[in-house]
Design a protein around this motif. Sequence first.
Motif, PDB file in Angstrom:
ATOM      1  N   PRO A 131      35.803  22.377  74.977  1.00 44.39           N
ATOM      2  CA  PRO A 131      35.791  21.156  75.773  1.00 44.39           C
ATOM      3  C   PRO A 131      35.213  21.379  77.163  1.00 44.39           C
ATOM      4  CG  PRO A 131      38.008  22.065  75.669  1.00 44.39           C
ATOM      5  CD  PRO A 131      37.176  22.871  74.719  1.00 44.39           C
ATOM      6  N   ARG A 132      34.623  20.312  77.699  1.00 41.92           N
ATOM      7  CA  ARG A 132      34.167  20.320  79.068  1.00 41.92           C
ATOM      8  C   ARG A 132      35.340  20.021  79.987  1.00 41.92           C
ATOM      9  NH1 ARG A 132      28.908  20.403  79.757  1.00 41.92           N
ATOM     10  NH2 ARG A 132      29.169  19.652  81.879  1.00 41.92           N
ATOM     11  N   CYS A 151      41.273  19.635  68.419  1.00 43.88           N
ATOM     12  CA  CYS A 151      41.015  18.807  69.591  1.00 43.88           C
ATOM     13  C   CYS A 151      42.127  18.951  70.600  1.00 43.88           C
ATOM     14  CB  CYS A 151      40.905  17.332  69.196  1.00 43.88           C
ATOM     15  SG  CYS A 151      39.545  17.009  68.071  1.00 43.88           S
ATOM     16  N   CYS A 152      41.762  19.137  71.864  1.00 40.68           N
ATOM     17  CA  CYS A 152      42.739  19.115  72.942  1.00 40.68           C
ATOM     18  C   CYS A 152      42.977  17.680  73.361  1.00 40.68           C
ATOM     19  CB  CYS A 152      42.228  19.907  74.153  1.00 40.68           C
ATOM     20  SG  CYS A 152      41.924  21.637  73.808  1.00 40.68           S
ATOM     21  N   ARG A 196      35.126  12.497  74.584  1.00 39.54           N
ATOM     22  CA  ARG A 196      36.126  12.993  73.632  1.00 39.54           C
ATOM     23  C   ARG A 196      36.299  14.501  73.737  1.00 39.54           C
ATOM     24  NH1 ARG A 196      33.837   9.400  68.596  1.00 39.54           N
ATOM     25  NH2 ARG A 196      34.858   7.431  69.150  1.00 39.54           N
ATOM     26  N   ASP A 197      35.284  15.207  74.238  1.00 43.29           N
ATOM     27  CA  ASP A 197      35.356  16.661  74.377  1.00 43.29           C
ATOM     28  C   ASP A 197      35.521  17.075  75.841  1.00 43.29           C
ATOM     29  OD1 ASP A 197      35.007  17.102  71.629  1.00 43.29           O
ATOM     30  OD2 ASP A 197      32.843  16.869  71.821  1.00 43.29           O
ATOM     31  N   THR A 198      36.097  16.194  76.653  1.00 44.14           N
ATOM     32  CA  THR A 198      36.274  16.471  78.074  1.00 44.14           C
ATOM     33  C   THR A 198      37.747  16.431  78.431  1.00 44.14           C
ATOM     34  OG1 THR A 198      34.128  15.464  78.558  1.00 44.14           O
ATOM     35  CG2 THR A 198      35.624  15.772  80.402  1.00 44.14           C
ATOM     36  N   ILE A 199      38.181  17.416  79.207  1.00 42.47           N
ATOM     37  CA  ILE A 199      39.563  17.491  79.665  1.00 42.47           C
ATOM     38  C   ILE A 199      39.597  17.230  81.164  1.00 42.47           C
ATOM     39  CG2 ILE A 199      41.620  18.922  79.870  1.00 42.47           C
ATOM     40  CD1 ILE A 199      40.666  20.527  77.521  1.00 42.47           C
ATOM     41  N   THR A 200      40.497  16.354  81.591  1.00 43.15           N
ATOM     42  CA  THR A 200      40.682  16.092  83.015  1.00 43.15           C
ATOM     43  C   THR A 200      41.776  16.997  83.548  1.00 43.15           C
ATOM     44  OG1 THR A 200      40.047  13.789  82.699  1.00 43.15           O
ATOM     45  CG2 THR A 200      41.220  14.328  84.718  1.00 43.15           C
ATOM     46  N   ILE A 245      43.128   9.099  81.344  1.00 40.42           N
ATOM     47  CA  ILE A 245      43.545   9.666  80.068  1.00 40.42           C
ATOM     48  C   ILE A 245      42.465  10.500  79.443  1.00 40.42           C
ATOM     49  CG2 ILE A 245      45.095   7.765  79.575  1.00 40.42           C
ATOM     50  CD1 ILE A 245      42.976   6.765  77.607  1.00 40.42           C
ATOM     51  N   GLY A 246      41.301  10.590  79.990  1.00 40.42           N
ATOM     52  CA  GLY A 246      40.278  11.351  79.296  1.00 40.42           C
ATOM     53  C   GLY A 246      39.216  11.845  80.215  1.00 40.42           C
TER      54      GLY A 246
END
Length: 682
Positions: A340-341, A453-454, A611-615, A681-682
Amino acid sequence: MSNNSSSRSHKTHHLRRSVHRSLEYYPYYNSRNGGQAQANLQASCRNSLDFVQRMDLMQTMDVHNGCVNTVNWNANGTHIVSGSDDNCLVITEAKSGRVILKSRTQHKRHIFSARFMPHCNDQAVISCSGEGLVLHTEFLTPYSQRQRSQDVLIFEEDRRTSVFDCHKFGSTFDVLPLVDAPRSFLSCGEDSTVRCFDLNVSSRCTELVCHKHIYIMAPCAVTAMDVAPINTHLLAIGCSDSIVRIYDRRKMSTGHDSSGANETQPLKAYPIPLSYTRRHYRPTCVKFNADESELLVSYSMEQLYLFNLKHPGFEDAGLLRSGCYTAKMRRDDDPEPQIPRLRFRGDWSDTGPNSLAMTEQGLNRPNVGQARPPLEPGVLSRLSDEIFRMLNSNSRQGRSSTNPHETAPSNTNRTRPMTWQNAVLRTMEQGNHENTSMPMPTPMPTNDNQSPCCEPEIADVSAPVRSDDVTSTSVESSKSESCMEAVSDVGGQKYPLTSFDYVKMSFNGHRNSRTMVKGACFWGDDFIMSGSDCGHIFVWQRETGKVVKTLLADNRVVNRVQPHPTLPYLLSSGIDYNIKLWAPIAAEPAYDDLVTTALIKNNEIMLVETRDTITVPAQVMIRILASLHQYRRLMHNNTGSSSGSSAASAAAAPAPAEASSAADTAAEEDNTSDSNHNAEIG
């Protein structure tokens, strides 16, 4: 120039008056038929494509000092209530745009929902917020008695507040008044409950463990709900396991014991129209249509769907036992996941009308259109790239061969993303107990039943990690069962589902990923409206699913859209600190198909990227970076690396220090933005 501006202003004013006069003061009102002709005219305006494409900005109301997360009309459409990150409730006169009341509440975090209570002359408002607090606020002085010169700010002596702080943990997402029980209302939250508060019985509740107000015990977080407009005993709730459940309130009672022995089962359930899910697609809005035959559902990271409520639906127990909607289960046919980014919380560069997909951005493209001073892109890229470089380094990938007694996992590539998630969570846990960065513990290999998925957001270090962020809270079948194997529930239904005939239409093109709340609504009988992360309001034809109008309504994200109870007026709110009122006042219909097509394409690409990004908060990013760097150095020392690799490690050593220095400013910026911007949330 001034003459043209004056002429345009006069023309707009004339259009406003003509729309209002034609619809509100219809000259052919007939008392014998109860004003049916007027009602038909008002309804036909909303069902007109020409009127929809004439929608334009009528008024901007600057009434808050923070992101406006909720806005609603009263029953007559004469007043507006709004709630914001400034923790204030504001009541505005719709006709003039004048603030007639402002109340600083006991809410400490984002106000997610605020609504007028029925049968109280609009003198009472219910609200809920991010820390789980639910308030009923009754204003003691009628609006009509408040003078224009009087201070609009309300103090404790001018209001009566009932406080309900019994949601066990997490946020409360929505509050709903019950029309058939004027002194009662519902709230739903992250603690997997819907609670019912009857002010005739209880005026406050601050119990840490409270069961007396529990109305529904759901298997996971309840993120959206709606009460049917005609048969008000029907209640729809959207849960974070991507399932919408329909309940009959006549079969329910308030108060559940801790064992859940008297838990009420839903009448039927509708899952997201996917055979199975690898992540949680949480509903951010559910809405009955006027005749209760359809339900509009907006999913985070997904599309809008229109469900046919005449379909018998599915048994909730069967959906849960199938495991198809348990997002944390690994499945054999899962594609190879991507690492994930990362992005800082408070970084809104991927939102708004100027946002572009990563594939279309230049390396030196600035963050334009920010609602606040932007984070320096160089800081973000250095931190992200350094973490990715460490995660993908040869020393990390080859760590299984350093210990001859260790058995390598059967599929290293498939387990790496989950290993990354474990590393992040462990680093956060260490930060809760230690003041200094410690070496990263050796990650444990994951099994094939874990999700690739995270979760889209990693919480603050100081905040408790939600249970549904780490493991699924749904009722799971045996870990050895695969969702791809057809299983039968009690009624003989086969899973996974292959037919989704309960879906009447899907609506795509918008983007719903960045905020906890994203509203959608029906516009008459023929159109659907929703906000988007690109700062636009999208309007679709109900029968075809085609986008027929977009309105630029925010510099970042449009959170809420609310139609007037009768007239063709629309309210919108979002990250901007204001409320906007829209009406069909443009001189000519306007719709640019090429611009809309390009906007839709960009949104679709960015939705996949999100969808592949974490905050993550800046502090967590720095802790991860420092721990990974120290772990890498220890691994090099333990394996007796060559002088060349040691030199490379030494060359990489200053990067975290440089990034830490630069990120101190980012962390300070992050702390400021957290109090001023909507939860992500994303």
